[in-house]
Design a protein around this motif. Structure first.
Motif, PDB file in Angstrom:
ATOM      1  N   TYR A 677      46.843  41.704  -5.560  1.00  0.00           N
ATOM      2  CA  TYR A 677      47.069  40.289  -6.160  1.00  0.00           C
ATOM      3  C   TYR A 677      46.960  40.581  -7.705  1.00  0.00           C
ATOM      4  CZ  TYR A 677      46.304  37.618  -1.853  1.00  0.00           C
ATOM      5  OH  TYR A 677      46.630  37.372  -0.299  1.00  0.00           O
ATOM      6  N   ARG A 678      47.512  39.825  -8.524  1.00  0.00           N
ATOM      7  CA  ARG A 678      47.671  39.820  -9.768  1.00  0.00           C
ATOM      8  C   ARG A 678      46.085  39.351 -10.385  1.00  0.00           C
ATOM      9  NH1 ARG A 678      48.259  36.139 -13.798  1.00  0.00           N
ATOM     10  NH2 ARG A 678      48.775  37.221 -16.182  1.00  0.00           N
ATOM     11  N   GLY A 679      45.864  38.296 -10.033  1.00  0.00           N
ATOM     12  CA  GLY A 679      44.517  37.405 -10.231  1.00  0.00           C
ATOM     13  C   GLY A 679      44.801  36.863 -11.561  1.00  0.00           C
ATOM     14  N   ILE A 680      43.746  36.082 -11.951  1.00  0.00           N
ATOM     15  CA  ILE A 680      43.684  35.346 -13.215  1.00  0.00           C
ATOM     16  C   ILE A 680      42.349  35.637 -14.193  1.00  0.00           C
ATOM     17  CG2 ILE A 680      44.827  33.261 -12.051  1.00  0.00           C
ATOM     18  CD1 ILE A 680      42.192  31.806 -12.107  1.00  0.00           C
ATOM     19  N   PRO A 681      42.429  35.385 -15.410  1.00  0.00           N
ATOM     20  CA  PRO A 681      41.379  35.889 -16.066  1.00  0.00           C
ATOM     21  C   PRO A 681      40.035  35.279 -15.551  1.00  0.00           C
ATOM     22  CG  PRO A 681      43.011  35.092 -17.474  1.00  0.00           C
ATOM     23  CD  PRO A 681      43.514  34.814 -16.124  1.00  0.00           C
ATOM     24  N   GLU A 682      38.872  35.811 -15.525  1.00  0.00           N
ATOM     25  CA  GLU A 682      37.758  35.500 -15.167  1.00  0.00           C
ATOM     26  C   GLU A 682      37.063  34.171 -15.948  1.00  0.00           C
ATOM     27  OE1 GLU A 682      33.421  37.443 -14.018  1.00  0.00           O
ATOM     28  OE2 GLU A 682      34.609  38.718 -14.804  1.00  0.00           O
ATOM     29  N   GLU A 683      37.354  34.280 -17.181  1.00  0.00           N
ATOM     30  CA  GLU A 683      36.798  33.171 -18.037  1.00  0.00           C
ATOM     31  C   GLU A 683      37.486  31.667 -17.428  1.00  0.00           C
ATOM     32  OE1 GLU A 683      38.278  35.765 -19.256  1.00  0.00           O
ATOM     33  OE2 GLU A 683      36.363  36.748 -20.102  1.00  0.00           O
ATOM     34  N   LYS A 684      38.813  31.967 -17.142  1.00  0.00           N
ATOM     35  CA  LYS A 684      39.558  30.835 -16.691  1.00  0.00           C
ATOM     36  C   LYS A 684      39.176  30.310 -15.427  1.00  0.00           C
ATOM     37  CE  LYS A 684      44.547  29.233 -15.879  1.00  0.00           C
ATOM     38  NZ  LYS A 684      46.060  29.877 -16.136  1.00  0.00           N
ATOM     39  N   LEU A 707      39.889  32.453  -5.297  1.00  0.00           N
ATOM     40  CA  LEU A 707      40.993  33.010  -6.173  1.00  0.00           C
ATOM     41  C   LEU A 707      40.570  34.232  -6.973  1.00  0.00           C
ATOM     42  CD1 LEU A 707      43.467  31.415  -7.143  1.00  0.00           C
ATOM     43  CD2 LEU A 707      42.360  30.663  -9.071  1.00  0.00           C
ATOM     44  N   PRO A 708      41.640  34.908  -6.734  1.00  0.00           N
ATOM     45  CA  PRO A 708      41.272  36.583  -7.257  1.00  0.00           C
ATOM     46  C   PRO A 708      41.427  36.357  -8.894  1.00  0.00           C
ATOM     47  CG  PRO A 708      43.584  36.323  -6.489  1.00  0.00           C
ATOM     48  CD  PRO A 708      42.789  35.199  -6.087  1.00  0.00           C
ATOM     49  N   VAL A 709      40.572  37.268  -9.569  1.00  0.00           N
ATOM     50  CA  VAL A 709      40.556  37.720 -10.944  1.00  0.00           C
ATOM     51  C   VAL A 709      40.945  38.980 -11.169  1.00  0.00           C
ATOM     52  CG1 VAL A 709      38.710  36.014 -11.091  1.00  0.00           C
ATOM     53  CG2 VAL A 709      37.999  38.287 -10.814  1.00  0.00           C
ATOM     54  N   GLY A 710      41.392  38.989 -12.541  1.00  0.00           N
ATOM     55  CA  GLY A 710      41.802  40.404 -13.003  1.00  0.00           C
ATOM     56  C   GLY A 710      41.930  40.596 -14.432  1.00  0.00           C
ATOM     57  N   ALA A 711      42.170  41.714 -14.991  1.00  0.00           N
ATOM     58  CA  ALA A 711      41.958  41.988 -16.359  1.00  0.00           C
ATOM     59  C   ALA A 711      43.467  41.734 -16.845  1.00  0.00           C
ATOM     60  CB  ALA A 711      41.641  43.206 -16.720  1.00  0.00           C
ATOM     61  N   VAL A 712      43.805  40.317 -16.908  1.00  0.00           N
ATOM     62  CA  VAL A 712      45.230  40.139 -17.058  1.00  0.00           C
ATOM     63  C   VAL A 712      45.237  39.049 -18.156  1.00  0.00           C
ATOM     64  CG1 VAL A 712      46.095  40.761 -14.818  1.00  0.00           C
ATOM     65  CG2 VAL A 712      45.291  38.522 -15.191  1.00  0.00           C
ATOM     66  N   PRO A 713      46.275  38.699 -19.078  1.00  0.00           N
ATOM     67  CA  PRO A 713      46.441  37.736 -20.025  1.00  0.00           C
ATOM     68  C   PRO A 713      46.723  36.321 -19.249  1.00  0.00           C
ATOM     69  CG  PRO A 713      48.342  38.855 -20.067  1.00  0.00           C
ATOM     70  CD  PRO A 713      47.448  39.545 -18.928  1.00  0.00           C
ATOM     71  N   ASP A 714      46.316  35.203 -19.923  1.00  0.00           N
ATOM     72  CA  ASP A 714      46.648  33.950 -19.234  1.00  0.00           C
ATOM     73  C   ASP A 714      48.046  33.676 -19.468  1.00  0.00           C
ATOM     74  OD1 ASP A 714      46.543  31.495 -18.252  1.00  0.00           O
ATOM     75  OD2 ASP A 714      44.929  30.686 -19.596  1.00  0.00           O
ATOM     76  N   LEU A 715      48.800  33.328 -18.643  1.00  0.00           N
ATOM     77  CA  LEU A 715      50.109  32.909 -18.750  1.00  0.00           C
ATOM     78  C   LEU A 715      50.540  31.535 -19.393  1.00  0.00           C
ATOM     79  CD1 LEU A 715      51.617  34.185 -15.259  1.00  0.00           C
ATOM     80  CD2 LEU A 715      51.614  35.288 -17.544  1.00  0.00           C
ATOM     81  N   ILE A 716      49.606  30.942 -19.434  1.00  0.00           N
ATOM     82  CA  ILE A 716      49.787  29.477 -20.040  1.00  0.00           C
ATOM     83  C   ILE A 716      50.477  29.469 -21.647  1.00  0.00           C
ATOM     84  CG2 ILE A 716      48.458  27.493 -21.315  1.00  0.00           C
ATOM     85  CD1 ILE A 716      47.216  26.985 -18.842  1.00  0.00           C
ATOM     86  N   ASP A 717      49.701  30.576 -22.466  1.00  0.00           N
ATOM     87  CA  ASP A 717      50.098  30.740 -23.731  1.00  0.00           C
ATOM     88  C   ASP A 717      50.506  32.143 -24.022  1.00  0.00           C
ATOM     89  OD1 ASP A 717      46.726  30.664 -24.878  1.00  0.00           O
ATOM     90  OD2 ASP A 717      47.642  31.977 -23.465  1.00  0.00           O
ATOM     91  N   ASN A 718      51.061  33.028 -22.891  1.00  0.00           N
ATOM     92  CA  ASN A 718      51.410  34.424 -23.036  1.00  0.00           C
ATOM     93  C   ASN A 718      52.695  34.663 -22.518  1.00  0.00           C
ATOM     94  OD1 ASN A 718      51.556  37.340 -22.070  1.00  0.00           O
ATOM     95  ND2 ASN A 718      49.874  37.443 -23.543  1.00  0.00           N
ATOM     96  N   ASN A 719      53.441  35.359 -23.318  1.00  0.00           N
ATOM     97  CA  ASN A 719      54.973  35.356 -23.118  1.00  0.00           C
ATOM     98  C   ASN A 719      55.303  36.644 -21.710  1.00  0.00           C
ATOM     99  OD1 ASN A 719      56.191  33.963 -24.641  1.00  0.00           O
ATOM    100  ND2 ASN A 719      56.366  35.445 -26.164  1.00  0.00           N
ATOM    101  N   GLU A 720      54.253  37.178 -20.968  1.00  0.00           N
ATOM    102  CA  GLU A 720      54.337  37.876 -19.862  1.00  0.00           C
ATOM    103  C   GLU A 720      55.238  37.473 -18.627  1.00  0.00           C
ATOM    104  OE1 GLU A 720      51.496  39.815 -16.564  1.00  0.00           O
ATOM    105  OE2 GLU A 720      50.811  39.880 -18.658  1.00  0.00           O
TER     106      GLU A 720
END
Length: 720
Positions: A677-684, A707-720
């Motif tokens: 799983y990619r996950g979402i930022p823990e703060e989110k 919901l899984p978490v991970g050290a990934v950027p938030d896609l709301i304001d990130n171009n990934e």
């Protein structure tokens, strides 16, 4: 005329290199010859006399005169004027000569011959008068260098703006069945004169003065309510003047349409009557753009920026490369609601108008993610660039009009080709015709607006649909693939994995034709082109060829827009979407029997690689631009692609050899499964659980807790 040459003492300026023409030399000879021998001036177009003028005359007359200019008669009265002009030029050249540090000998001066293509070409100008006015050397013209277009002066810009105002407000049709019988009493000529008089006035204040002079405020004649009632106490009477200046009473509709306004647009009228100085009965000064406290205005604008960003506008999935600055907020919001929330939270800026808030919102390039509505930026730029340029009146020298004409022509050709494929569906049974697109930004959960949910970073959901071209095709069903950012993102390899799932669903088809969006991020990158070669040569499918057609940007398939509109309608009917399962049910509901809806897992995504050769791409003689490619074809047993820049099948296909040599020899290996799983930022996740989960039913809370978490950027304001 004195035959002695006063020019013999002239010192020639060093920079003056303009040679005399043949006609000019004849003029000089004739002016220094006794005119009694020539009753009429010689014909300038005939061959000059064999007599060669002296070097003094040649040096003095180094001014370029066009051969096409008519010869000036100097036989009688003109001779004196001509002589005085010559004397004046001699004096000025003498003044210039005295300033020189070193003088040149006139006899030793070499006469420089200037090519005709380098000569200045002043049309309808007297060379002598231009020299007298400037008293400087003529400007040097560099051959082959394009002159920059001069911008309009301020006076010309004002005149152009005024002309647009006049042309944009013609006289509109008059009132119908009016009790004042305005059309019978006021002739069309009077209306035209009044319209011209009104729009010839410069400035808003002058036009408001015109309205005030022709509108009279009177008290109501009969009152049916109490004196302190909120009903109006005054009414307006409207008048137009005839040729003699006599005022004629007309109705409001007739007055507005005469001035060039629409019958239902009385803003200009009431604004003029409202902003009247009670003492002078004149309109107040126009204060637009004259804000005294600029710091307060800047502080207000910054506050609006902070307020808009508090809604967390996100980058769209498929437009992030084409429009990187465009962001979207949820379609649950409206500008009216956002403005009301701003004035409620920011007490210091309660006077901020709706229009000011809306203007700043548009300047921030923030839009509303309305599913099923696609924007064409080329057409939008064309519609706004010049009111006088429209579809029927394109300006030949306008770059925007030229680009739009090519753009709309390609869009029309794409539409015709698309319709021809729709007709082929029932004939070619071994071919699958599909169009595919990714839905705009969808955020979960969807709950009551203007609670904490609207200011929380929510979960981003993805919806990729593959829709058959013909709704009557019973052999193929639409395929809808769903996932969210906790499962996978929207990078190139992740979007390609979704295409891979589609090809597996239709692995028995011999030929697949896809119509895709003209987006580099999804459908035109080298990784996607590598995948096309891989899938058509794969053992997982029986496909012999894959053909990709690209829509013109901004003019996508209307059937796809219709499907996403059905999804949006289903979401609105459902009311509240608490978790991903609710969203999946909302997508299934419109066409549960005819659609295949599948939720993807991490094991459905593969790590596809870009196997293009940078060396090959550098050495390509005619490397195509991705934006220009409109057709791609991948065939089995071939490691190259065929492409075309248009939709015309009569044109030959070009070959695109882009894969690395090692890959072409050994083949493309099957990519590895991601499986995590990619996950979402823990703060989110923490923010979602603390602010929103408590307001949800108990049956929906487990989804957010797990919901899984991970050290990934938030896609709301990130171009990934």
């Amino acid at each position: 005329m004195d035959n002695t040459s006063p020019q013999s003492s002239i010192i020639k300026p060093e920079k003056m290199k303009i040679e005399p023409t043949e006609d000019e030399q004849i003029k000089i000879e004739y002016s220094n010859t006794d005119t009694t021998d020539f009753p009429n001036p010689p014909n300038m177009k005939k061959e000059p006399d064999t007599h060669t003028p002296s070097s003094e005359f040649v040096a003095f007359n180094e001014f370029h005169i066009k051969e096409e200019e008519p010869f000036v008669d100097i036989s009688s009265e003109s001779e004196e004027v001509y002589s005085s002009n010559m004397k004046q030029i001699v004096e000025e050249v003498d003044l210039n000569a005295e300033v020189q540090e070193s003088s040149l000998n006139l006899e030793d001066e070499e006469v420089k011959v200037i090519p005709e293509d380098e000569e200045a070409n002043p049309e309808n100008q007297n060379p002598f008068s231009s020299f007298n006015e400037s008293k400087t050397d003529p400007p040097e013209i560099i051959p082959g260098k394009k002159r920059k277009k001069r911008k309009l002066s301020k006076a010309e810009e004002r005149a152009l703006k005024q002309q647009k105002l006049i042309s944009g407000h013609p006289v509109h049709p008059p009132c119908q069945n009016c009790r004042l019988k305005c059309s019978e009493r006021v002739s069309p000529q009077i209306r035209e004169n009044m319209n011209k008089e009104f729009w010839s006035l410069i400035g808003l204040v002058n036009r408001r003065s015109f309205i005030i002079k022709h509108v009279k405020r009177v008290e109501v004649k009969r009152r049916t309510a109490a004196a302190n009632s909120k009903k109006r106490n005054n009414v307006f009477n409207y008048y137009l003047s005839d040729e003699s200046g006599e005022k004629m009473k007309v109705c409001k509709t007739f007055f507005l349409t005469t001035l060039g306004f629409k019958a239902n647009n009385d803003c200009a009228l009431f604004n003029a009557m409202r902003d009247v100085d009670n003492e002078t009965l004149e309109p107040r000064m126009d204060m637009r753009g004259k804000v005294k406290n600029q710091d307060k205005k800047l502080s207000r604008n910054n506050a609006i920026h902070r307020h808009v960003n508090s809604f967390h506008p996100c980058i769209s999935h498929f437009r992030r490369e084409d429009l990187p600055s465009r962001r979207y907020v949820s379609n649950e919001l409206t500008i009216k609601d956002m403005h009301a929330d701003f004035t409620e939270k920011y007490h210091a800026y309660r006077s901020c108008s709706y229009e000011s808030y809306r203007t700043i919102l548009m300047d921030m390039d923030v839009s509303f993610a309305k599913v099923g509505i696609e924007e064409c930026d080329t057409c939008e730029s064309f519609n706004k660039h010049d009111p006088s340029h429209d579809r029927k009146h394109l300006a030949p020298d306008c770059d925007t009009c030229y680009k739009w004409s090519i753009h709309i022509k390609r869009a029309s050709e794409a539409k015709e080709k698309y319709q021809s494929h729709v007709a082929e569906v029932s004939i070619n049974l071994e071919t699958a015709y599909f169009t595919a697109d990714l839905q705009k930004a969808v955020l979960l959960p969807k709950m009551d607006p203007f609670k904490v949910v609207m200011f929380t970073r929510r979960l981003l959901v993805f919806n990729k649909c593959f829709l058959p071209l013909s709704p009557t095709d019973s052999n193929t069903k639409p395929l809808v693939l769903l996932w969210h950012e906790g499962i996978a993102g929207r990078k190139e390899e992740e979007i390609i994995s979704v295409f891979y799932q589609f090809f597996l669903e239709h692995r028995d088809k011999k030929r697949i034709v896809l119509w895709l969006d003209d987006s580099y991020a999804q459908n035109k990158n080298w990784k996607f082109l590598t995948f096309l070669v891989y899938i058509v040569n794969s053992r997982d499918v029986e496909i012999e060829s894959v053909e990709i057609f690209y829509f013109e940007a901004g003019h996508n398939c209307m059937a796809m827009d219709s499907f996403y509109h059905q999804v949006e309608t289903s979401i609105k009917r459902k009311g509240k979407i608490y978790d991903f399962k609710d969203f999946e049910n909302a997508v299934r509901q419109p066409n549960s029997k005819n659609f295949n809806v599948k939720t993807l897992t991490p094991w459905d995504f593969r790590d596809f690689k870009d196997e293009s050769s940078s060396q090959k791409l550098k050495t390509l003689i005619s490397k195509p631009l991705m934006n220009d490619i409109k057709y791609l074809k991948a065939a089995r047993k071939s490691f190259t692609l065929k492409y075309r820049m248009n939709y015309d099948e009569r044109m030959d296909l070009a070959e695109l050899d882009f894969l690395r040599v090692k890959v072409m020899k050994s083949g493309l290996s099957k990519p590895a499964v991601v499986g995590t799983y990619r996950g979402i930022p823990e703060e989110k996740k923490k923010e979602l659980v603390e602010k929103l989960v408590e307001d949800m039913p108990v049956s929906r809370r487990d989804f957010w807790y797990n919901l899984p978490v991970g050290a990934v950027p938030d896609l709301i304001d990130n171009n990934e």
